[in-house]
Enzyme design. Structure first.
Site, PDB file in Angstrom:
ATOM      1  N   GLU A 115      70.228  78.455  79.901  1.00  0.00           N
ATOM      2  CA  GLU A 115      68.906  78.033  79.479  1.00  0.00           C
ATOM      3  C   GLU A 115      68.441  78.847  78.283  1.00  0.00           C
ATOM      4  OE1 GLU A 115      67.025  76.133  83.455  1.00  0.00           O
ATOM      5  OE2 GLU A 115      67.047  78.297  83.381  1.00  0.00           O
ATOM      6  N   CYS A 128      64.015  82.732  73.176  1.00  0.00           N
ATOM      7  CA  CYS A 128      64.532  83.596  74.240  1.00  0.00           C
ATOM      8  C   CYS A 128      65.933  83.087  74.583  1.00  0.00           C
ATOM      9  CB  CYS A 128      63.594  83.504  75.437  1.00  0.00           C
ATOM     10  SG  CYS A 128      64.158  84.468  76.838  1.00  0.00           S
ATOM     11  N   CYS A 135      74.104  86.591  86.316  1.00  0.00           N
ATOM     12  CA  CYS A 135      73.997  88.031  86.049  1.00  0.00           C
ATOM     13  C   CYS A 135      74.676  88.760  87.207  1.00  0.00           C
ATOM     14  CB  CYS A 135      72.523  88.432  85.967  1.00  0.00           C
ATOM     15  SG  CYS A 135      72.262  90.128  85.424  1.00  0.00           S
ATOM     16  N   CYS A 139      68.536  92.265  90.561  1.00  0.00           N
ATOM     17  CA  CYS A 139      67.142  92.703  90.630  1.00  0.00           C
ATOM     18  C   CYS A 139      66.420  91.785  91.606  1.00  0.00           C
ATOM     19  CB  CYS A 139      66.518  92.663  89.248  1.00  0.00           C
ATOM     20  SG  CYS A 139      67.440  93.688  88.088  1.00  0.00           S
ATOM     21  N   CYS A 142      64.075  88.802  90.445  1.00  0.00           N
ATOM     22  CA  CYS A 142      64.529  87.938  89.345  1.00  0.00           C
ATOM     23  C   CYS A 142      65.333  86.764  89.880  1.00  0.00           C
ATOM     24  CB  CYS A 142      65.366  88.763  88.365  1.00  0.00           C
ATOM     25  SG  CYS A 142      66.141  87.771  87.077  1.00  0.00           S
ATOM     26  N   CYS A 370      59.468  83.983  82.280  1.00  0.00           N
ATOM     27  CA  CYS A 370      60.381  85.109  82.517  1.00  0.00           C
ATOM     28  C   CYS A 370      60.887  85.103  83.944  1.00  0.00           C
ATOM     29  CB  CYS A 370      59.659  86.436  82.357  1.00  0.00           C
ATOM     30  SG  CYS A 370      58.968  86.713  80.777  1.00  0.00           S
TER      31      CYS A 370
HETATM   32  N1  SAH Z   1      68.817  91.396  81.965  1.00  0.00           N
HETATM   33  C1  SAH Z   1      67.897  91.823  81.000  1.00  0.00           C
HETATM   34  C2  SAH Z   1      67.280  90.706  80.198  1.00  0.00           C
HETATM   35  C3  SAH Z   1      66.843  89.462  80.952  1.00  0.00           C
HETATM   36  S1  SAH Z   1      65.442  89.579  81.990  1.00  0.00           S
HETATM   37  C4  SAH Z   1      66.824  92.666  81.626  1.00  0.00           C
HETATM   38  O1  SAH Z   1      66.752  92.734  82.845  1.00  0.00           O
HETATM   39  O2  SAH Z   1      66.074  93.305  80.891  1.00  0.00           O
HETATM   40  C5  SAH Z   1      64.070  89.508  80.892  1.00  0.00           C
HETATM   41  C6  SAH Z   1      62.785  90.122  81.469  1.00  0.00           C
HETATM   42  O3  SAH Z   1      62.187  89.268  82.461  1.00  0.00           O
HETATM   43  C7  SAH Z   1      63.047  91.432  82.158  1.00  0.00           C
HETATM   44  O4  SAH Z   1      62.086  92.393  81.855  1.00  0.00           O
HETATM   45  C8  SAH Z   1      62.969  91.035  83.598  1.00  0.00           C
HETATM   46  O5  SAH Z   1      62.737  92.146  84.386  1.00  0.00           O
HETATM   47  C9  SAH Z   1      61.841  90.043  83.590  1.00  0.00           C
HETATM   48  N2  SAH Z   1      61.756  89.231  84.805  1.00  0.00           N
HETATM   49  C10 SAH Z   1      62.775  88.877  85.601  1.00  0.00           C
HETATM   50  N3  SAH Z   1      62.317  88.140  86.644  1.00  0.00           N
HETATM   51  C11 SAH Z   1      60.981  88.024  86.481  1.00  0.00           C
HETATM   52  C12 SAH Z   1      59.954  87.337  87.204  1.00  0.00           C
HETATM   53  N4  SAH Z   1      60.231  86.631  88.289  1.00  0.00           N
HETATM   54  N5  SAH Z   1      58.697  87.416  86.741  1.00  0.00           N
HETATM   55  C13 SAH Z   1      58.422  88.101  85.619  1.00  0.00           C
HETATM   56  N6  SAH Z   1      59.351  88.746  84.877  1.00  0.00           N
HETATM   57  C14 SAH Z   1      60.620  88.713  85.309  1.00  0.00           C
HETATM   58 FE1  SF4 Z   2      69.966  90.470  85.581  1.00  0.00          FE
HETATM   59 FE2  SF4 Z   2      67.536  89.481  86.141  1.00  0.00          FE
HETATM   60 FE3  SF4 Z   2      68.057  92.060  86.565  1.00  0.00          FE
HETATM   61 FE4  SF4 Z   2      67.848  91.164  84.050  1.00  0.00          FE
HETATM   62  S1  SF4 Z   2      66.200  91.201  85.559  1.00  0.00           S
HETATM   63  S2  SF4 Z   2      69.433  92.525  84.867  1.00  0.00           S
HETATM   64  S3  SF4 Z   2      68.747  89.095  84.290  1.00  0.00           S
HETATM   65  S4  SF4 Z   2      69.044  90.329  87.613  1.00  0.00           S
END
Ligand code: SAH
Ligand code: SF4
Length: 396
Positions: A115, A128, A135, A139, A142, A370
């Protein structure tokens, strides 16, 4: 338009296989492009000039058909078409949110999907982009983290997302026409699916292409790479890419960060802060962005705000703190902090002398916000052999 305005969705599915044996020129560095031309019959003496010409056709004018490269001899164009293709990911669906945000689902070699989100703002437009399908990190807040890694994207597939968006925004210039200074696509954030620092070389090569002055020519200051904290690759990011850095910080104690961002168990808060303090380009004009997702009752107390400031001050890191209201997804184990809580948290940070913008949620109605990204077609983990064979399909 209200954010609840109807979603539009076009479906553009054109299943297409790369012609056998041809090399994709997209995503090659200048040196690799030159070597590919020589290997396929371009005389060495001409190779540098031809590389420059073809580079400009691909990245400055957005041309995908060798026949249109009018400053090359006809016979040479035909010769190129026999050995090479200029291929970018194909758009499968495009959704436009009530707020103008566009979400593209793109298909890449092997039938995988990634995406890409375009976010228009008054004075700029941010794309973006994704660096991996899924991944490997998990996290807990996420959505992408719930999808297993399928594979790294190639450099072609990464810079191809930028080219795809320029196609859709109709932003390739026409030769001879006056240069348009206002760009619809002016910024790139590596904040889509995947951990960019676990796909370092491909991300680097793709961003070098996006920055090249004879092509897409985005300034390095308009590219932000977001990482969850792959400490050993942080200094390399400054040295080899030179872009801005954002860190998914999200918690102020190791105990909480171990749960939210499990890579913290490998490199903890202290190690991460030390790496950031020595990030080579950091200055007041190029601050590091601390991303901080606001989770109700988990990481959003006043004490957290004070601890966050403490960490940053102790290491003297020029920083701004980007507060992200949590975006919920089906089955998510957290709730978004209340607006009052987010404002109070922001205020503590602001009073301490740091910018603390609250990220506006965009494209939520199309699950483009995000952390909501996840390919609809989830696939089982594949064998390394299978993945490599598929990646090889794209020619690099
Ligand atoms: N993997 C990288 C880049 C992708 S995530 C990273 O973790 O930085 C991009 C941003 O979106 C990160 O700051 C992540 O923590 C945030 N993010 C992920 N899930 C989210 C959610 N459900 N609500 C808001 N931000 C989120
Ligand atoms: Fe991977 Fe989501 Fe964690 Fe970024 S925030 S490192 S995309 S699991």
């Amino acid at each position: 338009m209200s954010p609840k305005a109807p979603i539009t969705q076009d479906v553009m599915t054109i299943p297409r296989k790369l012609p056998e044996g041809k090399v994709n020129l997209v995503g090659l560095t200048r040196d690799q492009l030159r070597a590919a031309l020589i290997e396929h019959g371009t005389p060495e003496k001409q190779a540098k000039m031809r590389t420059g010409q073809i580079w400009q056709w691909i990245y400055q004018w957005g041309v995908r058909d060798f026949a249109l490269m009018t400053n090359l001899a006809k016979a040479y164009r035909a010769q190129l078409a026999e050995s090479f293709v200029i291929e970018i990911p194909e758009v499968v669906t495009r959704q436009v949110s009530g707020d103008g945000t566009r979400k593209y689902l793109c298909r890449i070699a092997g039938g995988h999907e990634v995406e890409v989100v375009y976010i228009p703002e008054e004075d700029r437009g941010t794309l973006c982009i994704s660096s991996q399908v899924g991944c490997t990190l998990t996290c807990s807040f996420c959505h992408t983290g719930t999808q297993k890694l399928v594979r790294n994207l190639t450099a072609a597939e990464i810079v191809g997302q930028v080219m795809m968006a320029r196609d859709d925004l109709e932003e390739w210039p026409t030769p001879g026409a006056p240069k348009d200074e206002t760009r619809l696509l002016s910024n790139i954030v590596l904040m889509g699916m995947g951990e960019p620092l676990y796909n370092f070389e491909n991300v680097r090569d793709a961003m070098k292409i996006a920055m090249d002055p004879e092509g897409i020519s985005l300034s390095r200051r308009r590219i932000t790479l977001s990482t969850s904290g792959v400490v050993p690759e942080i200094a390399r990011t400054a040295e080899e890419i030179g872009c801005l850095l954002a860190i998914s910080f999200h918690a102020t104690t190791d105990e909480t960060r171990d749960v939210l961002v499990p890579i913290n168990k490998r490199w903890n808060i202290e190690e991460l802060l030390q790496a950031l303090a020595s990030y080579p380009n950091v200055s007041n004009s190029e601050r590091i962005t601390f991303e901080y997702v606001m989770l109700d009752g988990v990481n959003d107390s006043d004490e957290d705000a004070h601890r966050l400031i403490d960490h940053i001050k102790r290491h003297k890191i020029p920083a701004k703190i980007n507060l992200i209201p949590f975006n919920e997804w089906p089955g998510a184990p957290y709730k978004r902090s209340s607006n009052n809580r987010i404002r109070a948290f922001a205020n503590i940070i602001y009073q301490a002398g740091y910018a603390s913008p609250i990220r506006k949620t965009r494209g939520e109605d199309i699950m483009a916000a995000c952390g909501q990204l996840k390919s609809a077609t989830e696939r089982a983990r594949k064998s390394r052999k299978q993945i490599e064979a598929e990646a090889g399909l794209s020619g690099n």
